[in-house]
Scaffold this active site. Structure first.
Site, short mmCIF file in Angstrom:
data_model
loop_
_atom_site.label_atom_id
_atom_site.label_comp_id
_atom_site.label_asym_id
_atom_site.label_seq_id
_atom_site.Cartn_x
_atom_site.Cartn_y
_atom_site.Cartn_z
N HIS A 234 55.72 63.40 -35.23
CA HIS A 234 54.55 63.87 -34.48
C HIS A 234 53.30 64.06 -35.35
O HIS A 234 52.18 63.90 -34.90
CB HIS A 234 54.86 65.16 -33.72
CG HIS A 234 54.89 66.40 -34.57
ND1 HIS A 234 55.92 66.71 -35.42
CD2 HIS A 234 53.98 67.40 -34.71
CE1 HIS A 234 55.67 67.85 -36.03
NE2 HIS A 234 54.49 68.30 -35.63
N ASP A 235 53.49 64.37 -36.63
CA ASP A 235 52.35 64.61 -37.53
C ASP A 235 52.09 63.46 -38.50
O ASP A 235 51.41 63.64 -39.51
CB ASP A 235 52.59 65.89 -38.34
CG ASP A 235 52.06 67.14 -37.63
OD1 ASP A 235 51.27 66.99 -36.67
OD2 ASP A 235 52.43 68.25 -38.05
N LYS A 238 48.74 62.68 -40.28
CA LYS A 238 48.18 63.45 -41.40
C LYS A 238 48.14 62.63 -42.69
O LYS A 238 47.54 63.07 -43.68
CB LYS A 238 48.96 64.75 -41.59
CG LYS A 238 48.68 65.76 -40.47
CD LYS A 238 49.39 67.09 -40.68
CE LYS A 238 49.01 68.07 -39.56
NZ LYS A 238 49.72 69.36 -39.70
N HIS A 263 44.18 63.64 -36.67
CA HIS A 263 45.53 63.20 -37.05
C HIS A 263 46.32 62.71 -35.84
O HIS A 263 47.23 61.89 -35.98
CB HIS A 263 46.29 64.31 -37.79
CG HIS A 263 46.90 65.35 -36.91
ND1 HIS A 263 46.19 66.43 -36.42
CD2 HIS A 263 48.16 65.51 -36.43
CE1 HIS A 263 46.98 67.20 -35.70
NE2 HIS A 263 48.19 66.66 -35.68
N HIS A 291 48.96 68.05 -29.03
CA HIS A 291 47.99 69.15 -29.07
C HIS A 291 47.20 69.26 -27.76
O HIS A 291 46.26 70.04 -27.68
CB HIS A 291 47.03 68.99 -30.24
CG HIS A 291 47.62 69.43 -31.56
ND1 HIS A 291 47.85 70.75 -31.88
CD2 HIS A 291 48.04 68.70 -32.62
CE1 HIS A 291 48.38 70.83 -33.09
NE2 HIS A 291 48.52 69.59 -33.56
N ASP A 319 55.96 72.91 -31.91
CA ASP A 319 54.99 72.84 -33.00
C ASP A 319 54.21 74.15 -33.12
O ASP A 319 54.03 74.68 -34.23
CB ASP A 319 54.04 71.67 -32.73
CG ASP A 319 53.00 71.49 -33.81
OD1 ASP A 319 53.38 71.45 -34.99
OD2 ASP A 319 51.80 71.38 -33.49
#
Length: 383
Positions: A234-235, A238, A263, A291, A319
């Site tokens: 999911h990240d 970054k 990101h 998000h 998260d």
């Protein structure tokens, strides 16, 4: 960065192989394939019962993966040592065996019948081999109507066993590719998390919490597997955020916060480039939308309600909980209890109420002893 690019390339390669293998196994679950082939074999040669044994090399055991006959359910619980019994000999030598009276055979393992209550008189045992590699064996027990199996029966069984061996080989290859892909994804997630000492283990924890929520919501095993992989990634966006912002010990400025919000878009773009695209749909959606918030105040697109994909809603809760309960340079982090209270306070406005309630129920059931809960879990997706 070069190491990350190499990992991305390897993940791409593994996803491609995984999808190719998946097509070979798309018609039926492996257990159903083996049961179907075994049933055909039993009927063709006129046997009373049959078992299909698979070699577990890691544990040095052979176990029944499919069974047909009056004691089939009991047979499925039996394991033998790798070289034990007639089936062990056939797996070891790769040579088929036709035995008219098992009681007179020195390799016969009577404990199988003793455990199941079935009485074996005669049998055919044929190896399941692909490219000279023996994966297991098939046994056909007790010829119906007449006393013994014939040489024609063993030829038929030997010929048909190749179909079963190929199906078994495809299934094992698919499972190995799944494990390789997951291992590479986890490694990539760890490399990303290592850039920031305050987020070490973040992706793994978010994936773990997401999986628990999915299981609590009774999502299918396949969905749980897809969600776990999507949560690990999911990240990934970054990668494109500078260390100066990502590792800043103080609170971010408005400009820096706007930069780090990118990101989600970067991550979705990276994952969108992986082929075949169908294999990464959930991962792309989750990276892009984790998000987003239920009331439309999230980013990057201000999605609201059910317009936010379910996986993204689940990962969004996991998260946020991990972010709230992890110590930072400017915050010692909330307790698990206070983290749940905050999720509840924001449910139906920021977070999906069903997802929050499922996660809260898990934590309350284990009295917030997450490590203890994890130790007692039988995961829907084997790691």
């Amino acid at each position: 960065m070069t190491h990350i690019k190499e990992l991305e390339s390897k993940v791409q390669e593994l996803v491609t192989l995984l999808e190719a293998s998946k097509q070979l196994n798309s018609n039926l679950e492996m257990g159903e394939v083996l049961e179907s082939i075994l049933l055909q074999m039993v009927r063709i040669v006129g046997a009373e019962a049959g078992t299909l044994w698979v070699l577990d090399k890691k544990r040095q055991k052979i176990k029944v993966s499919a069974a047909y006959g009056p004691s089939a359910a009991t047979i499925l619980n039996i394991e033998l040592d790798k070289d034990e019994g007639i089936v062990g000999k056939v797996i070891r030598t790769g040579q088929a065996q036709l035995i008219e009276n098992v009681a007179d055979n020195p390799d016969w393992t009577a404990r199988v019948d003793q455990s199941s209550g079935f009485i074996t008189k005669s049998m055919i045992t044929v190896p399941l081999a692909v490219k000279g590699k023996v994966l297991g064996a098939m046994q056909l027990l007790n010829k119906q109507d007449i006393a013994f199996f014939s040489e024609q029966d063993i030829r038929l069984a030997d010929a048909l066993s190749s179909q079963s061996a190929l199906a078994l080989h495809n299934s094992q290859m698919y499972e190995e590719l799944q494990q390789m892909l997951l291992s590479m994804i986890r490694t990539l997630a760890k490399v990303l998390d290592a850039r920031d000492p305050y987020t070490a283990g973040h992706s793994e924890r978010v994936a773990k919490y997401s999986l628990w929520i999915a299981q609590k919501l009774e999502l299918s095993v396949a969905d749980c597997e897809e969600l776990y992989k999507a949560a690990l990634l999911h990240d990934i966006g970054k990668i494109g955020i500078t260390d100066a912002i990502l590792r800043k010990p103080d609170r971010l400025t408005a400009e820096e916060y706007a930069a780090i919000q990118q990101h989600t878009v970067i991550g979705a773009d990276i994952l969108s480039s992986v082929e075949p695209k169908d294999a990464m749909v959930h991962a792309v959606e989750t990276a892009l939308s984790h998000h987003e918030r239920l009331d439309g105040t999230g980013y990057p697109h201000g999605l609201a309600g059910d317009a936010i994909p379910l996986f993204a809603r689940i990962v969004g809760v996991a998260d946020t909980f991990d972010a709230m309960t992890t110590a930072r340079s400017y915050s010692k982090g909330l307790s698990y209890q206070l983290g749940v209270e905050e999720l509840r306070r924001c449910k139906e406005t920021l977070f999906d109420a069903q997802v929050v309630d499922a996660f809260a129920a898990i934590l309350e059931e284990c009295d917030y002893q997450i490590e203890q809960y994890e130790a007692g879990q039988e995961r829907g997706y084997r790691l």
